[in-house]
Design a protein around this motif. Structure first.
Motif, PDB file in Angstrom:
ATOM      1  N   HIS A  62       0.842  -1.209   0.000  1.00  0.00           N
ATOM      2  CA  HIS A  62       0.000   0.000   0.000  1.00  0.00           C
ATOM      3  C   HIS A  62       0.876   1.258   0.000  1.00  0.00           C
ATOM      4  N   VAL A  63       1.804   1.314   0.950  1.00  0.00           N
ATOM      5  CA  VAL A  63       2.745   2.448   1.036  1.00  0.00           C
ATOM      6  C   VAL A  63       4.131   1.854   1.247  1.00  0.00           C
ATOM      7  N   ALA A  64       5.016   2.031   0.297  1.00  0.00           N
ATOM      8  CA  ALA A  64       6.372   1.456   0.406  1.00  0.00           C
ATOM      9  C   ALA A  64       7.329   2.354   1.190  1.00  0.00           C
ATOM     10  N   GLN A  65       7.103   3.641   1.213  1.00  0.00           N
ATOM     11  CA  GLN A  65       7.977   4.559   1.932  1.00  0.00           C
ATOM     12  C   GLN A  65       7.143   5.610   2.654  1.00  0.00           C
ATOM     13  N   HIS A  66       7.708   6.052   3.762  1.00  0.00           N
ATOM     14  CA  HIS A  66       7.087   7.127   4.540  1.00  0.00           C
ATOM     15  C   HIS A  66       8.136   8.226   4.738  1.00  0.00           C
TER      16      HIS A  66
END
Length: 809
Positions: A207-211
């Motif tokens: 869903h989200v690979a990096q923050h």
């Protein structure tokens, strides 16, 4: 700086000044302490305070007294205006550079004035201003997080660092708003506040690979300053276990003199994954980008930390590092292990002595407590290793007075100086720290002592005793005296003279002294048999103004020389030759006393010790001679074949180095017993008649002698009462001796007694009244030379007639 803050700070300065004035009163050398405070980074030339006014110095004499400040460091942060005494900022002041983390930040100064010489202590507190923002080691940070990380997982971040202190230091962190992470702060002692990212909801890489997160660090200054770091959180899909350190913080203490290669510690991290994901590689990172980890080396495989270069406690005391433990998974996971290396101080710096003022010429009459020098002492070590004690040798008349803080000393005199004892003092000042083993340094100060004429000449001996042989030629030196004056120049030039103040004729009338060298010569020779000892005074005078002098007693003893040959008393013939005839019966046994040879020697000691020997004898088996008494005895009985007349020649000699001798001849006639008895009867009758005549003459003689003796005593007493005492001695020698038991009656006027002295008796063997002897004690006084000669004639006359009476008896 706000006006209210300035007023408050000057109020603190004024209170500190009042307290300092109470301490200053009546102190000498280092006598006052003033405290100021000033903010860092102020402009050059900013006034800190008026030192002259706060110390109560006379503003009119300020230039003459040469007011100055001494910092004791390489940087002269402050200077003083010598005209008005205002303390000014001389260089840029950076509290973080001066004190790092030390609080409060103190700078010690010394204010020195002259005429008279004084030193005062000035303490300047550097106040912090908020001139540094919090800074992170890096501007960007990448954090890899497994997507399988559970909610509540904690991720320690590298915290920010603020060089300011107090409220101006790092106070809080703030994380930008996001759905997955929140921020928690924990206190870790010296590490301060450490930020942790807390996972608050599950991650989903698909869903989200990096923050992207923004972490802000804020300090407490007004206005507040901040620093930020960009955090990139990468969600990993594979390796879902990161290494974990066995300890949250590794701490080790090591001495600063540890050699390179010293083992420090082993960082151990574990990873619950398997295979490559569980293999951990270690790397060393500094806590701050500007701090270097060069002194250390970390084994990437074992995590062993060793010392690579030397350490210096005085340069840095604590090393705070991060050890990154990362696994070898496809997406490597890592953790940070905190390592703190504390450097322990060792005593590797010697104290340093800095002489700030010196008076190198001190008069010898300077009172105790005179200030000679002022000095500062410093030691770069800390704790007991940096505590310094100064000392001077205890045998020197100097002492050290420490200042209240123990960092300054004044060298003072503790006693009066004496130039004649020591004209130059090389004072070794030893500064020794309290470390183990202690280190020390020395500094030598030379002090010249100015002379004052305060010493009289001193003789090398007191009293002088000289022994002079008799019969020495007139005009020849008999002795020499010497005196030294400890002063210098003309004050040390000494002249000699004889003390001739005693009235009447004295021994000094026939003595002469060389004024320059003290050589004493006699104007006539001495006769031991007439004069045995005498005494006089020598005066030594220096050339100072006024001159100083001293005197010494000189005792001269005349040594006897073997200048008198033995004199035969018996036998003596009618013509005066030493010959005699003795008759003995033929029937005497061995050991019969034939006769006794008597002799005397006018000398004393070994020179007057007589020995008898047979020089010539007709029959050696018949007669024997006692070598000490002079008695001639038969060695055996006479036989019919022995001759009727025997001639014996007796040699009498003394024991001098060069022996003198005399001879006596005794003719022994051997008669028949009847003839001997007849001769004995004739001799007995003659002897009885002679004894009757002798008794009559003896009575007359004893009466005359007694009368003359009483008259002489009366005359002597009258003469002694009319003249002063003289300690020289007169000796009267007897004219008749009996072998080696000869004696002389000596009258010593100084001791007021007669002495019976023989060859085997010392001069001190006197017969004291009360010891059943006949010593007559007379007062000894001298008058004119005529009285001396009259006294001598009386004594000789009485003495001779007394001896005659003894010989008659």
């Amino acid at each position: 700086m706000a006006i209210t803050d300035i007023k408050g700070q000057w109020l603190d300065v004024w209170i500190s000044f009042c307290l300092a004035l109470l301490i200053v009163t009546n102190l000498k050398g280092i006598s006052a302490q003033i405290r100021y405070s000033i903010q860092e980074e102020v402009k050059l030339g900013t006034a800190v305070g008026n030192v002259a006014k706060d110390l109560g110095l006379d503003m009119g004499r300020l230039t003459d007294r040469n007011l100055r400040v001494i910092s004791g460091t390489k940087q002269d942060l402050f200077k003083v205006n010598p005209r008005d005494g205002v303390l000014l900022v001389n260089e840029r002041i950076d509290r973080e550079e001066l004190c790092v983390k030390t609080a409060p930040c103190i700078t010690n100064l010394k204010a020195v004035v002259e005429n008279p010489l004084e030193m005062h202590q000035i303490i300047v507190e550097i106040l912090d201003v908020n001139d540094n923002s919090p800074r992170f080691p890096e501007e960007n940070y990448t954090l890899e997080v497994l997507e399988s990380a559970i909610v509540g997982s904690r991720f320690q971040m590298e915290g920010a660092h603020d060089l300011d202190a107090g409220l101006n230091s790092l106070q809080s962190y703030k994380l930008n708003h996001n759905q997955y992470f929140r921020l928690e702060i924990e206190e870790f002692g010296e590490d301060g506040k450490v930020p942790f990212l807390i996972l608050q909801r599950p991650l989903d890489r698909e869903h989200v690979a990096q923050h992207w997160l923004l972490l802000t660090a804020n300090d407490g200054g007004k206005p507040s300053k901040s620093g930020t770091i960009n955090i990139t959180v990468i969600v990993s899909d594979v390796n879902d276990n990161s290494p974990k350190c066995d300890k949250q913080k590794y701490t080790i203490t090591i001495k600063e003199n540890a050699p390179a290669g010293t083992f420090l510690l082993t960082v151990n991290a574990s990873d619950s994954d398997e295979g490559m994901n569980s293999l951990i590689e270690y790397s060393l990172r500094s806590k701050l980008r500007r701090l270097s980890s060069e002194p250390f080396d970390l084994n990437s495989s074992t995590g062993t930390l060793i010392l690579k270069d030397g350490l210096d406690y005085e340069e840095k005391q604590v090393y705070e590092m991060k050890v990154l433990a990362a696994d070898k998974g496809a997406v490597s996971l890592s953790t940070h292990c905190n390592v703190v290396v504390r450097v322990e101080d060792v005593n590797d710096n010697k104290p340093e002595i800095d002489i700030t003022s010196l008076s190198s010429r001190i008069p010898e009459d300077a009172p105790p407590g005179t200030v000679v020098a002022l000095m500062d002492v410093t030691d770069l070590d800390s704790g007991v290793n940096g505590q310094v004690v100064c000392s001077v040798p205890g045998h020197l008349p100097f002492d050290l007075n420490p200042s209240p803080d123990g960092q300054s000393y004044s060298l003072v005199t503790k006693d009066y100086l004496d130039k004649e004892t020591m004209h130059i003092y090389n004072i070794t000042i030893t500064a020794k720290d309290l470390g183990s083993p202690a280190l020390s340094s020395t500094k030598v100060i030379q002090v010249d002592v100015l002379d004052v004429n305060d010493n009289s000449p001193l003789f090398t001996e007191s009293p002088y005793i000289f022994y002079v042989p008799e019969n020495k030629k007139a005009g020849i030196s008999i002795c020499s005296v010497s005196a030294r004056d400890a002063d210098g120049g003309e004050n040390a030039e000494v002249t000699y003279s004889l003390d001739r103040k005693i009235p009447g004729p004295t021994v000094t009338s026939f003595l002469n002294i060389n004024e320059a060298d003290g050589t004493i010569s006699a104007l006539k020779g001495f006769d031991f048999e007439t004069l045995k000892t005498f005494q006089f005074q020598v005066v030594a005078t220096d050339s100072g103004t006024p001159s100083l002098s001293s005197n010494v007693t000189v005792n001269v003893f005349i040594l006897d020389q073997n200048d008198n040959a033995p004199v035969i008393l018996y036998p003596v013939s009618s013509n005066g030759s030493a010959e005699g005839v003795e008759e003995i019966p033929r029937n005497v046994n061995a050991g019969h006393l034939v006769t006794k040879v008597r002799a005397y020697d006018a000398d004393i000691g070994y020179n007057g010790w007589l020995l008898f020997s047979l020089q010539e004898v007709t029959d050696h088996s018949l007669f024997g001679l006692d070598r000490y008494t002079g008695q001639i005895r038969t060695l055996r009985s006479f036989t019919e074949t022995d001759e009727a007349e025997h001639k014996l020649v007796i040699l009498v000699k003394d024991n001098g180095n060069v022996s003198l001798s005399a001879t006596a001849t005794v003719v022994v006639k051997v008669v028949e017993p009847k003839e001997a008895f007849a001769a004995s009867d004739v001799k007995s009758a003659t002897k009885n008649e002679e004894e009757n005549n002798v008794t009559f003459y003896l009575m007359i003689t004893l009466g005359s002698v007694s009368t003359l003796f009483l008259i002489s005593i009366i005359v002597l007493i009258a003469m002694q009462c009319s003249k002063t005492t003289d300690y020289t001695s007169k000796y009267l020698q007897e004219t008749n001796y009996d072998g080696t038991l000869c004696h002389s009656i000596q009258y010593r006027s100084g001791d007021k007694r007669y002495m019976l002295v023989g060859p085997r008796m010392s001069i001190g063997s006197t017969i004291v009244p009360g010891s059943h002897a006949n010593t007559l004690v007379l007062p000894d006084r001298r008058g004119t030379s005529g009285e001396v000669r009259l006294e001598k004639r009386f004594i000789q006359y009485v003495y001779k007639h007394t001896i005659l009476c003894f010989c008659f008896a």
